[in-house]
Write a protein that holds these residues in place. Sequence first.
Motif, PDB file in Angstrom:
ATOM      1  N   GLY A 202       0.848  -1.186   0.007  1.00 51.99           N
ATOM      2  CA  GLY A 202       0.140  -0.088  -0.114  1.00 51.99           C
ATOM      3  C   GLY A 202       0.882   1.296   0.006  1.00 51.99           C
ATOM      4  N   GLN A 203       2.136   1.256   0.052  1.00 51.68           N
ATOM      5  CA  GLN A 203       3.076   2.589   0.202  1.00 51.68           C
ATOM      6  C   GLN A 203       3.021   2.904  -1.107  1.00 51.68           C
ATOM      7  N   PHE A 204       3.349   4.413  -1.321  1.00 51.99           N
ATOM      8  CA  PHE A 204       3.695   5.082  -2.443  1.00 51.99           C
ATOM      9  C   PHE A 204       5.249   4.777  -2.827  1.00 51.99           C
ATOM     10  N   LEU A 205       5.499   4.406  -4.083  1.00 49.55           N
ATOM     11  CA  LEU A 205       7.007   4.368  -4.445  1.00 49.55           C
ATOM     12  C   LEU A 205       7.114   5.141  -5.987  1.00 49.55           C
ATOM     13  N   ARG A 206       8.110   5.482  -5.963  1.00 50.10           N
ATOM     14  CA  ARG A 206       8.560   6.030  -7.175  1.00 50.10           C
ATOM     15  C   ARG A 206      10.143   5.731  -7.687  1.00 50.10           C
ATOM     16  N   LEU A 207      10.341   5.298  -8.891  1.00 48.11           N
ATOM     17  CA  LEU A 207      11.791   4.832  -9.378  1.00 48.11           C
ATOM     18  C   LEU A 207      11.967   5.842 -10.448  1.00 48.11           C
ATOM     19  N   LEU A 208      13.180   6.249 -10.328  1.00 44.11           N
ATOM     20  CA  LEU A 208      13.752   7.113 -11.381  1.00 44.11           C
ATOM     21  C   LEU A 208      14.978   6.474 -11.827  1.00 44.11           C
ATOM     22  N   CYS A 209      14.990   6.167 -13.159  1.00 39.96           N
ATOM     23  CA  CYS A 209      16.434   5.763 -14.036  1.00 39.96           C
ATOM     24  C   CYS A 209      17.111   6.893 -14.748  1.00 39.96           C
ATOM     25  N   ALA A 210      18.158   7.009 -14.698  1.00 42.68           N
ATOM     26  CA  ALA A 210      19.089   8.021 -15.428  1.00 42.68           C
ATOM     27  C   ALA A 210      20.224   7.381 -16.033  1.00 42.68           C
TER      28      ALA A 210
END
Length: 708
Positions: free
Chosen positions: A267-275
């Motif tokens: 239920g947690q919010f998660l954001r993944l960013l790839c660069a």
Amino acid sequence: MLLPLLLAVLWGGSGALYPKFQLQVPKSVSVQEGLCVVVSCSLITYPQRGWTHATPAHGYWFRNPANTDTDPPVATNKPGQKVQKDTQGRFQLLGNLSQSCSLLIRDVQMEDAASYFFRLERGSYVQYNFKENMFYLEVTDLTQKPEVYIPETLEPGHQVTLICVFNWIFEECPAPTFSWTGAAVSSHGAGPRTSYFSVLTLTPRPQDHGTELTCRVDFSRKGVSTEKTVRLSVAYAPRDLVVSTSRANVSALEPWGNSPHLAVQKGQFLRLLCAADSLPLATLSWALEDRVLSWSHPSGSRTLELVLPGVKAEDAGRYTCQAENRLGAQSRSLDLSVQYAPENLRVVVSQANRTVLENFGNDTSLVVLEGQSLRLLCVTHSNPPARLSWARGGQTLSPSQPSDPGVLELPQIQTEHEGEFTCQAQNPLGSQYLSLSLSVVYPPQLLEPSCSWEDGGLHCSCSSRAQPAPSLRWRLGEGLLEGTLSNASFKVTSSSAGPWANSSLSLSEGLSSGLSLSCEAQNVHGAQSARVLLLPGEKKLISNGVFVAIGLMTLLFLCLIPIAVKTLRKKRIQAEVPAPAPDAPAAPAAPAPGETLRSRLSRRSTILDYINVIPKPGLLAQKRKANPSSPSRPPPPDAHPPESRHKQKEPYYVSYSCPGPKASTQDAEYENNQEELHYAVLNFPGHRPWETQGSKDAHSDYAEIQLH
């Protein structure tokens, strides 16, 4: 006369006013220091007096102010004429003076900024200063730079041509000197070259990316130069791939470390960013296992974001970010672990052979046949794995398999196993419970029927216990009597309470020596029957003591039979060592000739209640022993207690058990058969006096006694 003279004076002072002296030159010329410029000048017309076509024309450019008679010009075409030292070799009069009087200025210096005018001399008459047509030379700082033409992206290992050009406005200007400097330029190809442009050929290397390359333009005067520097862009495969994470919608992204594992709660919010850094720009993509979730356009951003607004259990797995261009690819993976409390708790019920019966949820009732073997497996979904345990009645049960505490094995189901079993699954994030109610069912178990004479009729009662509750019926001869019914010859009364069923039968007519009476109990799991053998005779008075003696002799005879059989078997096995024979009781006195035992003993009414309990084949047939009732089970509600039976008309019951020799392996077959004889009861319902009239008792009171 005055007007022509005035015009002559005015024309003598200015060629512009004199119609025959005209020159065209720009009023102002701007040039950067060190560069070259051509000042365009055109002779439109001048008088054709005092000269011929063979007469040479001489032109002079003077810096204003100047005395044309004494000061040297800055440039002239007259041979041998001295010019200004600072302009010698730099200022040059172009053209043949027939139409052109242009001035070329090389290597312009700041000191050259001034006004300049042209003087024309030809013959004795044409000697004229065009001061009305002066131009001003403006000298500014050198800001113009060369242009370097280079591909936007250089391929490593592929030869490329670069061009450096300095834009000259005038072809008459001398070419500058070009030179190239930079880490990508070898010493062999870096020498200076004099031309209007310069071409450089090089083979870029991956390490040349980002380095500087300079094209330098040097002019004739020492110290005056200009240059242009460019940064090389050498294509390379993706590198320096970075994954950043954020567990809140508004928080800043943080670069993820070297650990390949990432744990979040359900239920947690998660954001993944790839660069990734690459040239040309790489195509970025996010994939879960082998499934691509999103990707970027090659001409888009250098980053790609993946947002999971509410992490689910199925979102767990390996996430891989990949950056790829034509020169190669780079990727990085992290294993996402979704943690959550136990959920979807259920119990898988199977038999001993692992046959799965059903999956049960909470508050489920499970019906099991007594004697079966069950295996209860508690299953749940959780992360980290939950600790499983079984409890009954608030007490934790020891696990059947220590390596798998979720397994509870019940090898032989008994009625005492009835109750509620609870499975608990617990981890640091929470716990869950599941309760299962176990109900044990079993086939009927009969209590011995009891019969007695009351009020001139036969009264019998029968009780049985089973789960579900059994149905009772009486088999009288060929007929079946069940439920509650009555007529002139019989009356049947039935009742039930819980697992118990009770039935009573009253017979007032139809009693005969061939009459068969039995009580039968049955439910969906089996059946049992108990037979009552009626042996009626004439109603005669027989003394109580004699009747008891006859009963004792009969029981003694029955007990001696199995002892004799065992003794004979042992003698056959141990032929060399004979065993002493047990003392047999004295046989009763033989009757007188012509007299039988039955004629000697007559009674008005004799009832032998012989109970034969024959269970039907089932799971309990091998487990139940001769005792028809279990001590842990209460008697049926309607069964007659012993006190009530003493109040009936019969005075007492006589029951005997026969002790036998010790069991041996050779007697196993006999002992198995012996278990079928549950008990035998001789029932003497009342005191009957002896009657000596033997002739009236010629018929048989009973014919046989059956043993089962």
